[in-house]
Design an enzyme around this catalytic site. Structure first.
Site, mmCIF file in Angstrom:
data_model
loop_
_atom_site.group_PDB
_atom_site.id
_atom_site.type_symbol
_atom_site.label_atom_id
_atom_site.label_comp_id
_atom_site.label_asym_id
_atom_site.label_seq_id
_atom_site.Cartn_x
_atom_site.Cartn_y
_atom_site.Cartn_z
ATOM 1 N N TYR A 117 7.106 -11.332 2.234
ATOM 2 C CA TYR A 117 6.106 -10.108 2.348
ATOM 3 C C TYR A 117 5.269 -11.026 3.411
ATOM 4 O O TYR A 117 4.778 -12.068 2.670
ATOM 5 C CB TYR A 117 5.696 -9.662 0.992
ATOM 6 C CG TYR A 117 3.945 -8.662 1.373
ATOM 7 C CD1 TYR A 117 4.472 -7.379 1.902
ATOM 8 C CD2 TYR A 117 2.802 -9.851 1.525
ATOM 9 C CE1 TYR A 117 3.106 -6.774 1.907
ATOM 10 C CE2 TYR A 117 1.958 -9.171 1.440
ATOM 11 C CZ TYR A 117 2.004 -7.713 1.966
ATOM 12 O OH TYR A 117 0.723 -6.775 2.152
ATOM 13 N N GLU A 205 1.138 -5.571 8.831
ATOM 14 C CA GLU A 205 1.755 -5.474 7.531
ATOM 15 C C GLU A 205 3.463 -5.980 7.768
ATOM 16 O O GLU A 205 3.933 -4.237 8.046
ATOM 17 C CB GLU A 205 1.728 -4.703 6.201
ATOM 18 C CG GLU A 205 2.617 -5.473 5.378
ATOM 19 C CD GLU A 205 2.210 -3.653 3.853
ATOM 20 O OE1 GLU A 205 1.465 -4.229 2.622
ATOM 21 O OE2 GLU A 205 2.464 -2.904 4.120
#
Lengths: 395, 292
Positions: A117, A205
């Site tokens: 991530y 993101e």
């Protein structure tokens, strides 16, 4: 402002961030052609909507169809696109009514070794941007943050200097990235942080960020939102706005310079100032009512804007009454009173209207309302206003 | 005493030739603020509301002895205007402008924090010491000199709190609107420190809202250092997550910044929290009574 995944990836590719090849398709046939153009033995068809959770989301009209699907042929790509396009995808972020899929993104596959991530946001507590990475890719980062915060690693960086090479090495160590991957990470992370600042992002993101079997870092998904206040200096980004993804009343309000958020209740609110507007929602609920919206007419609203605000409020069929709460500072009570009277006459009011006025030029403002002959329930103070509107809509 | 501004504060307005700048310059002057001039590049030599206009802040400071400024320039130029004021040695900088890009503020914030100047805002109503000095857009008549220090992230909600404390006879020492943006020049903690040290301030009211963690940080500070009674209110208890409530800063994201979390932190610090925005003044009274 939000944009689609495929748009974010185009921006990232242009900036030098590694993304996979992909094509946007608006018809099933175009999806099949895209599969062939990519030339691989597999691809992923991804619904393009402004909401997350697409992989686990399902299509309302075809409950077996997920929002993201691996395909191994052009025929399969076409079939998946057919299930998605024009239909409603329901994810944890769309609400039960779902969101219509107007485009799919057909993307080449890759050999995944690991899923990580990566996210970049502003850390308000220190007024600096921060890069966050985690070994737990592909899952909801909120869940990781709540359950295993020790698996999230952060590096704050200087907005002008950017993320420094040693910071990348620190993060690589935490993520157990070695060799070729460290070199790949340096380019990936530093470029991404630069994009965050240069594009005035409020959020950037990559989830998941994959490490391929060759050790390269590639953005498998991309979510990008921009600071609305900075859009004036990015005409290219303004063009990426997709109005069909937004609530029509909110778009209309935005065009009139109003800040409006639709909610589920039946009491329309018109307030000046965001804090007071939020508190007005709160006090309506405190007295047993349900606000239909948040609406901040801002500091310098004129008669035209207030009229438009009323139109927007009354276009919501759920609205059974309207509460106007104005504490004039920059906004004069006379301005709002004149606008109220004019709006009341032109818009055609059929629901009860409670008005509470206070602040700059309040006496003249109240006088205008009183002498206008308009059917207004005057309120004295916040509690009185909330009680009167709740009583008027009859809950 | 008071904090930040008083009857000796000499104020200029950056953006004085604009409609809004002029309107509020007039308002501040009528309130009794020592307005001494204004700045608009290219408008040197003009007069607005009887005040001289200068091209640069440094010239305005040299000619008028100004030590505070009120900024009304458009958002694209606000960061530059703040930095110009800082460079000219202005000690109290109040930026009213709404809509300043966050990235601009990252740079401004670093410069301000490294200096001995104070920035209030941007996107704020300003600061007022009742009966002495008003810098900003708040309606003066609702204020009454008294014993509460009031600080808030929201504009009109501050007026509400002020009005309630005036009607209850508590009054205010100084009221500060911090601003509703993600990055603002002054924090609750900065002001808690000043109010705690100000002999005239007997009690402190804090008005927060959803988003960020400023209220939680302030609560921790209160628990450790503040001996004066503190009351608080948090706006946005009913706001849904992920939706920006007008202020760029007022958004619950990733399950963080909820009103419930903030209220819990405040109560843990012994702060009296108002349930309804109509009860902010009453909560202040309760806080004062509890400390006795």
């Amino acid at each position: 402002m939000k944009i689609h995944e495929f748009q974010a990836k185009q921006l990232l590719r242009k900036a030098g961030v590694a993304v996979l090849d992909g094509e946007v398709a608006e018809t099933p046939a175009a999806a099949a052609a895209a599969f062939q153009k990519l030339g691989g033995s597999l691809a992923v068809v991804k619904a393009q909507i402004h909401a997350g959770g697409r992989g686990k989301g399902t299509v309302k009209e075809h409950p077996q169809q997920r929002g993201v699907e691996l395909v191994r042929s052009a025929v399969q790509a076409e079939a998946v696109a057919k299930n998605l396009l024009g239909n409603k995808l329901v994810t944890i972020q769309t609400g039960p009514e779902g969101q219509t899929v107007r485009r799919v993104f057909v993307e080449a596959g890759c050999q995944i070794a690991r899923e990580l991530y990566l996210g970049c946001v502003l850390d308000r507590a220190v007024a600096r941007p921060v890069l966050m990475v985690s070994s737990e890719g592909g899952v909801e980062i909120e869940k990781v943050a709540a359950e295993t915060p020790e698996k999230i690693f952060k590096e704050h960086f200087d907005a002008h200097v950017g993320l420094l090479p040693f910071q990348v090495r620190k993060l690589c160590q935490k993520l157990a990235l070695t060799g070729n991957s460290v070199r790949s990470a340096e380019k990936f992370m530093r470029t991404l942080c630069r994009v965050f600042v240069s594009h005035d992002c409020s959020m950037l993101e990559i989830n998941p960020l994959v490490v391929t079997q060759a050790g390269d870092l590639v953005a498998l998904d991309a979510k990008m939102t921009f600071d609305d206040n900075a859009l004036f200096r990015h005409p290219d980004l303004q063009e990426l706005r997709d109005l069909s993804e937004e609530e029509p009343a909110e778009v209309r309000a935005g065009e009139a310079g109003l800040s409006y958020v639709k909610l589920e209740g039946n009491i329309g609110c018109l307030v000046n100032g965001a804090g007071l507007a939020m508190s007005t929602m709160d006090i309506i609920k405190y007295h047993g009512g349900q606000p239909a919206n948040f609406l901040d007419v801002g500091g310098g609203a004129n008669a035209k804007q207030v009229t438009e605000a009323f139109r927007i409020l009354l276009s919501d069929p759920n609205v059974k009454g309207v509460l106007v709460n104005i504490f004039g500072g920059i906004m004069r009570c006379t301005t709002i009173a004149e606008a109220l009277v004019e709006a009341y006459k032109t818009v055609g009011f059929s629901v009860p209207l409670v008005v509470r006025l206070e602040g700059t030029e309040v006496e003249q403002g109240r006088k205008i309302l009183k002498e206008s002959g308009v059917n207004i329930i005057a309120a004295d103070g916040l509690t009185d206003a909330a009680k009167k509107i709740v009583a008027a809509v009859g809950i | 005493m008071s904090i930040l501004v008083n009857k000796n504060t000499r104020v200029i307005c950056q953006g004085i030739t604009g409609k809004v700048g002029e309107f509020h310059t007039k308002g501040c002057k009528e309130y009794g603020t020592q307005m001494v001039g204004g700045v608009t590049p290219g408008k040197r030599g003009e007069t607005v509301q009887g005040l001289p206009v200068f091209d640069t802040v440094i010239e305005a400071v040299e000619q008028t002895g100004a030590d505070a400024t009120m900024i009304f320039v458009p958002p694209a130029f606000t960061a530059d205007a703040i930095l110009e004021a800082l460079d000219a040695g202005i000690k109290t900088i109040v930026a009213v402008t709404e809509g300043v890009p966050v990235v601009d503020m990252i740079h401004v914030y670093e410069k301000i924090r490294a200096s001995d100047s104070v920035l209030i805002g941007p996107n704020c109503p300003g600061v007022i010491t009742p009966g002495e000095c008003k810098i900003g857009i708040m309606p003066g008549y609702i204020h009454q000199r008294g014993k509460c220090g009031i600080m808030s992230r929201s504009g009109t909600l501050t007026y509400e709190a002020v009005w309630q404390t005036s009607n209850l006879g508590l009054g205010q020492t100084t009221c500060v609107g911090l601003g509703g943006d993600p990055i603002v020049g002054t924090s609750f903690i900065d002001l808690l420190r000043r109010f705690q040290d100000d002999p005239e301030t007997e009690a402190i009211m804090m008005i927060g809202e959803i988003g960020g963690s400023a209220e939680e940080e302030a609560a921790r500070f209160v628990k450790q250092y503040v001996t004066k009674p503190v009351a608080a209110f948090i706006a946005g208890r009913t706001a849904p997550p992920g939706k920006r409530m007008g202020h760029a800063g007022a958004i619950i994201s990733g399950g963080k910044g909820t009103a419930a979390e903030k209220v819990a932190a405040l109560m843990d610090a012994g702060i009296e929290v108002a349930d309804s925005p109509a009860d902010m003044g009453v909560a202040m009274q309760r806080a004062i009574a509890n400390k006795r």
